[in-house]
Enzyme design. Structure first.
Site, PDB file in Angstrom:
ATOM      1  N   ILE A  76       0.809  -1.211   0.000  1.00 49.27           N
ATOM      2  CA  ILE A  76       0.000   0.000   0.000  1.00 49.27           C
ATOM      3  C   ILE A  76       0.844   1.264   0.000  1.00 49.27           C
ATOM      4  CG2 ILE A  76      -2.134  -0.952   0.985  1.00 49.27           C
ATOM      5  CD1 ILE A  76      -1.194  -0.008   3.712  1.00 49.27           C
ATOM      6  N   ASP A 121      10.724  14.445   9.533  1.00 44.21           N
ATOM      7  CA  ASP A 121      10.357  14.022   8.186  1.00 44.21           C
ATOM      8  C   ASP A 121       8.848  14.140   7.976  1.00 44.21           C
ATOM      9  OD1 ASP A 121      10.576  13.109   5.624  1.00 44.21           O
ATOM     10  OD2 ASP A 121      10.880  11.013   6.162  1.00 44.21           O
TER      11      ASP A 121
END
Ligand SMILES: *[C@@H]1O[C@H](CO)[C@@H](O)[C@H](O)[C@H]1NC(C)=O
Ligand SMILES: *[C@@H]1O[C@H](CO)[C@@H](O)[C@H](O)[C@H]1NC(C)=O
Ligand SMILES: *[C@@H]1O[C@H](CO)[C@@H](O)[C@H](O)[C@H]1NC(C)=O
Ligand SMILES: *[C@@H]1O[C@H](CO)[C@@H](O)[C@H](O)[C@H]1NC(C)=O
Ligand SMILES: *[C@@H]1O[C@H](CO)[C@@H](O)[C@H](O)[C@H]1NC(C)=O
Ligand SMILES: *[C@@H]1O[C@H](CO)[C@@H](O)[C@H](O)[C@H]1NC(C)=O
Ligand SMILES: *[C@@H]1O[C@H](CO)[C@@H](O)[C@H](O)[C@H]1NC(C)=O
Ligand SMILES: *[C@@H]1O[C@H](CO)[C@@H](O)[C@H](O)[C@H]1NC(C)=O
Ligand SMILES: *[C@@H]1O[C@H](CO)[C@@H](O)[C@H](O)[C@H]1NC(C)=O
Ligand SMILES: *[C@@H]1O[C@H](CO)[C@@H](O)[C@H](O)[C@H]1NC(C)=O
Ligand SMILES: *[C@@H]1O[C@H](CO)[C@@H](O)[C@H](O)[C@H]1NC(C)=O
Ligand SMILES: *[C@@H]1O[C@H](CO)[C@@H](O)[C@H](O)[C@H]1NC(C)=O
Length: 835
Positions: free
Chosen positions: A566, A688
């Protein structure tokens, strides 16, 4: 485990209260009781329960469920919110119709009040994983409708009150990880309904309760780490549904009953560290679903029954530390699923059957401290995935098989205290995965392989051989019997070098020893950590050890088949896995190097540590991780809608993602960051933040994921560290300095805001903004509004105003100078006011 250092303070969460259908039929006393309780909680908890106010319909309050006619509260479920306070301040008398009370995973402290006994309709009481202390109140006996009583992981103490014997409808009783003493309640299964019993890690004494002996409903039992004393031969009966039984670390004595073989659904039987005697009954082999059999550290005698070869699902066979004799039955080699085979410290003899090389999954083989003899069969070299091989302290002779060098994942090799001779095969120069080697006390000679495991080995691991030569611990040496070190080539040089060499050698030994100890400590810590993750019931559904979870996940993803993929990120690929239990999870398989090592152990360890300590509504939950030479992965909660990045790229999904949801998702991310930056000590910088790392659940609530690069930031120290982030989100200062602080996240968050509102990454606009900083508040906000995602109708009215104000915040966050950027605390505050 350290309790989370962070308190949840959310400035901007739960602003959107429930629609205020003013009419409420609920009795005022229920509202009063809850509001009084709320008022008694700590300040942060009050913020968390902001929906609890008189202006809102009680049935819409956070965690509150009413009965069908909205007349009474039927359920309170405040799981995992971070609430802190006492239960005494809640007037349970005001909740006459409540059936479910769940306060699991919070920071409640103080005693469990006597008053709890008034909720006589209660069928679920779950107070697990809090800081509650004192005894279980005797009034518990009034809660006769209870089916589930969960009190595990608290600081509760004292005897279990005899009144508990009145609870004959119990199906689940969880008392583990407390300080209870005395006997287990003897009518524990009087009603014949008990399915799950966990009482491990307490100080229970006395025998197994009588009612447990014919408790045929039992499925899971965990009684390990107590001081229960009973004759095992007659303290348990036959349990047709039993799946998991752990009795390790108690005082069980007597022999193992053949009746265990009649528990046909049994997958785990763990009775290590007791005082069992007698032999292993061959009838045990009838429990053909057994995955784990651990009988280590007892006083079991006799032979290993060859019938065990019929346990074709067996993953772990641990019978070390007993008094078993005879040979290893060849039938053991039919255990094709076996991962761990521990037979050490017994009185076993004969040679290793070469068929043992046919165990394709074997990771650990420990035959140490027995009386095995003969040569080490070449076939051991066919154990393709083996990590630890310990054949020490036996009577093996002959040469070391060169085939062992094929073992690409071998980390520990202990051949010490045998009678092996000849040279170490040249092929051993290729054993790059080896970290620990011990070949001491043999008759070996010749060169030592030129690989780190040997070169860095302590002298202890090589000594007492016939004549080994090579470069070890930075020293050129040859060892003969004992501790004489001689230069390989000439004795003359030796004489000159010796005084110096001995000093250096001692130093090298000291340094090595120190690092070895450190390494071992780290390993032990890691292991404990993994164990804690499990005992926190995160693996409750799987309820097996890591290996079993591993199996399940490999099966569920069909060996990581592409069709389950995914997403792909910097550290690994994410798969969706539906387990046989029906539970759906996200599995992040970490990128591997060719030699099987994690390419990014640092990121991995940091991610695990950070995530397991964080509990927050807007942060993705980590359930656990598996480490295996073939695949290592993290297991997360699965969130239906997937990443923001994915949604924005798909026109249909992006259209469904309307302005309200987008604004709320932005606030969710802000909440997560506020929490990490301002409520955790030390603060946690994500480093991040990007649309790939923000995932939405079915309600479009955003959760921040992927903490691989997060790092605990000590406010005292500047953080110069190698930057790992996503291009296009990184703050400009990272181009010329490596100084990472919270303001880097603020910048990335600014990019993310624009991306969510524009429907795509803002790209060049960001750099334009940076150049024009100073006037952005007037001109740019307006020009940015033109860039809003065209797939949605232009936002109007309130939501339109809010979008504008959020764009303004984004431009602030994107200030070139980190000093000019707001803190997340300011951002969150501004966002609440913008509503
Ligand atoms: C809670 O808030 C009140 C009012 O803001 C303040 O007086 C009190 O000191 C706070 N208590 C704690 C424990 O922080
Ligand atoms: C209680 O709430 C938690 C977290 O929201 C949820 O996972 C759980 O299913 C709920 N349990 C019940 C019985 O409502
Ligand atoms: C608790 O609630 C009951 C029922 O509503 C009420 O009669 C009682 O006075 C309350 N007790 C306290 C201490 O408020
Ligand atoms: C509840 O339990 C206590 C102690 O076991 C008992 O004295 C009391 O009568 C019980 N109350 C009710 C309402 O049953
Ligand atoms: C267990 O066995 C005892 C006597 O052997 C019996 O009295 C009792 O009813 C049994 N209980 C159940 C739940 O079968
Ligand atoms: C465990 O029980 C035994 C006998 O019942 C007793 O001698 C021993 O002291 C107990 N150990 C602990 C740690 O309570
Ligand atoms: C074993 O477990 C299965 C479900 O996993 C159940 O259907 C079956 O009845 C159990 N077997 C026995 C003998 O109880
Ligand atoms: C184990 O059992 C033996 C006899 O079977 C007994 O002598 C010994 O004391 C027991 N050891 C412990 C630690 O209970
Ligand atoms: C092991 O068993 C043998 C008999 O098979 C017995 O003689 C010996 O004492 C036992 N050793 C230990 C340490 O229990
Ligand atoms: C080990 O087994 C041998 C027989 O193979 C027996 O003679 C000896 O007593 C046993 N030793 C111990 C310590 O149990
Ligand atoms: C093998 O078993 C022994 C005794 O149980 C233990 O001390 C040793 O550490 C084990 N070896 C490995 C490689 O785990
Ligand atoms: C190897 O095994 C021996 C005996 O079992 C043990 O004493 C030694 O510590 C082990 N070596 C290592 C490096 O673990």
């Amino acid at each position: 485990m350290r309790h989370l250092p962070c308190l949840l303070v959310l400035f901007c969460l739960f602003v959107m209260a429930t629609s205020a259908h003013a009419t409420t039929k609920i009795q005022g006393s229920e509202v009063d009781a809850l509001l009084k309780w709320k008022a008694s909680l700590e300040n942060n908890s009050k913020t968390l329960l902001s929906s609890w106010n008189i202006g809102n319909n009680l049935c819409g309050w956070e965690g509150i469920t009413c009965d069908d006619e909205s007349k009474f509260i039927s359920k309170i479920n405040l799981t995992n919110i971070g609430l802190k306070g006492m239960l005494q301040n809640l007037n349970f008398s005001s909740l006459p119709k409540i059936r479910t009370l769940i306060l699991r995973n919070n920071l409640f402290y103080g005693v469990v009040p006597q008053n709890i006994g008034v909720m006589f309709n209660l069928n679920t009481l779950d107070l697990s994983t809090n800081k509650l202390s004192g005894p279980i109140p005797t009034t518990i006996g009034n809660l006769t409708k209870l089916k589930t009583l969960s009190l595990f992981s608290n600081d509760l103490s004292g005897n279990i009150p005899t009144e508990m014997n009145k609870l004959t409808n119990l199906e689940t009783l969880q008392l583990a990880y407390n300080n209870f003493i005395g006997p287990l309640p003897h009518n524990i299964c009087f009603g014949g309904k008990l399915v799950k019993l966990s009482a491990s890690n307490n100080q229970f004494t006395g025998p197994i309760p009588e009612s447990l002996k014919n408790c045929s409903s039992l499925v899971r039992v965990r009684l390990q780490q107590n001081n229960i004393t009973d004759n095992l031969a007659d303290s348990f009966g036959v349990y047709p549904n039993l799946d998991y039984m752990e009795l390790s670390d108690n005082n069980f004595y007597g022999h193992l009953s053949p009746n265990w073989g009649k528990c046909r659904n049994l997958t785990s039987l763990k009775i290590s560290n007791n005082n069992l005697t007698g032999s292993i009954p061959p009838e045990l082999a009838k429990a053909t679903k057994l995955h784990i059999l651990d009988l280590s550290s007892n006083q079991i005698t006799g032979k290993i029954p060859m019938e065990l070869g019929k346990l074709s699902s067996l993953i772990q066979l641990s019978i070390s530390g007993n008094n078993l004799s005879g040979e290893i039955p060849i039938q053991i080699s039919s255990l094709q699923e076996l991962v761990t085979l521990e037979l050490s410290t017994n009185n076993l003899s004969g040679s290793i059957p070469k068929q043992l090389g046919r165990l394709p999954m074997l990771l650990d083989l420990n035959l140490s401290q027995n009386k095995f003899e003969g040569s080490i069969p070449n076939e051991i070299g066919q154990l393709n995935v083996i990590q630890n091989l310990d054949l020490s302290m036996n009577f093996f002779y002959g040469t070391i098989p060169s085939m062992l060098a094929q073992l690409k994942y071998l980390e520990t090799l202990n051949l010490s205290h045998n009678n092996l001779s000849g040279t170490i095969p040249v092929s051993y120069n290729e054993m790059l995965s080896l970290t620990t080697v011990d070949i001491s006390y043999n008759q070996l000679e010749g060169p030592i392989p030129n690989i780190p495991a040997f070169k860095n080995a302590p002298i202890e691991a090589l000594k007492n051989n016939k004549g080994l030569c090579g470069n070890v611990s930075g020293l050129e040496l040859c060892s003969t019997l004992g501790s004489n070190f001689q230069s390989h080539k000439t004795n003359k040089i030796l004489v000159l070098v010796l005084p110096l060499t001995l000093g250096t050698l001692l130093l090298a030994l000291f340094v090595y020893g120190l690092s070895y100890i450190l390494f071992q400590t780290l390993r032990t810590k890691e292991y404990k950590h993994a164990e804690e993750i499990q005992t926190e019931n995160l693996f409750a559904i799987w309820s097996f050890d890591g290996q079993m979870v591993y199996e399940n996940i490999i099966e569920a993803t069909e060996q990581f088949d592409k069709k389950h993929l995914i997403g792909v990120g910097g550290q690994g690929s994410v798969y969706k896995a539906e387990l046989s239990t029906g539970q759906v999870i996200a599995v992040k398989k970490l990128h591997l190097l060719h030699n099987g090592e994690l390419s990014n152990i640092k990121a991995f360890a940091s991610e695990i540590q950070t995530l397991t300590e964080i509990r927050h509504r807007n942060i993705v939950k980590l359930y656990g991780y598996c480490s295996h030479p073939l695949h290592s992965f993290l297991v997360y909660e699965f969130l239906e809608k997937g990443s923001v990045d994915k949604i924005l790229k798909d026109d249909e999904l992006a259209t469904a993602f309307d302005w309200n949801m987008r604004v709320n998702a932005i606030k969710d991310v802000a909440n997560a960051l506020c929490y990490m930056h301002h409520d955790c000590s030390p603060p946690i910088v994500h480093r991040d933040i990007s649309s790939k790392n923000v995932v939405l659940d079915s309600e479009y609530v955003a959760h921040v994921s992927d903490f691989g690069t997060a790092k605990f930031l000590n406010p005292e120290s500047s953080n110069w560290t190698s930057f790992v982030g996503t291009f296009g989100y990184a703050a400009p200062e990272l181009a010329y300095t490596m100084k990472v602080n919270e303001k880097c996240d603020v910048y990335s968050f600014g990019v993310l805001i624009l991306e969510i509102l524009f429907g795509k990454h803002p790209g060049d606009i960001v750099s334009t903004l940076l150049q024009s900083s100073g006037i952005y508040l007037t001109i740019d906000t307006m020009s940015l509004i033109d860039k809003l995602d065209q797939r949605l109708p232009h936002p109007t009215n309130d939501i339109g105003k809010e979008v504008v104000s959020i764009i303004r915040i984004a431009t602030h966050c994107l200030s070139e100078s980190s000093h000019s950027r707001p803190t997340m605390k300011q951002v969150c505050k501004e966002m609440t006011m913008s509503k």
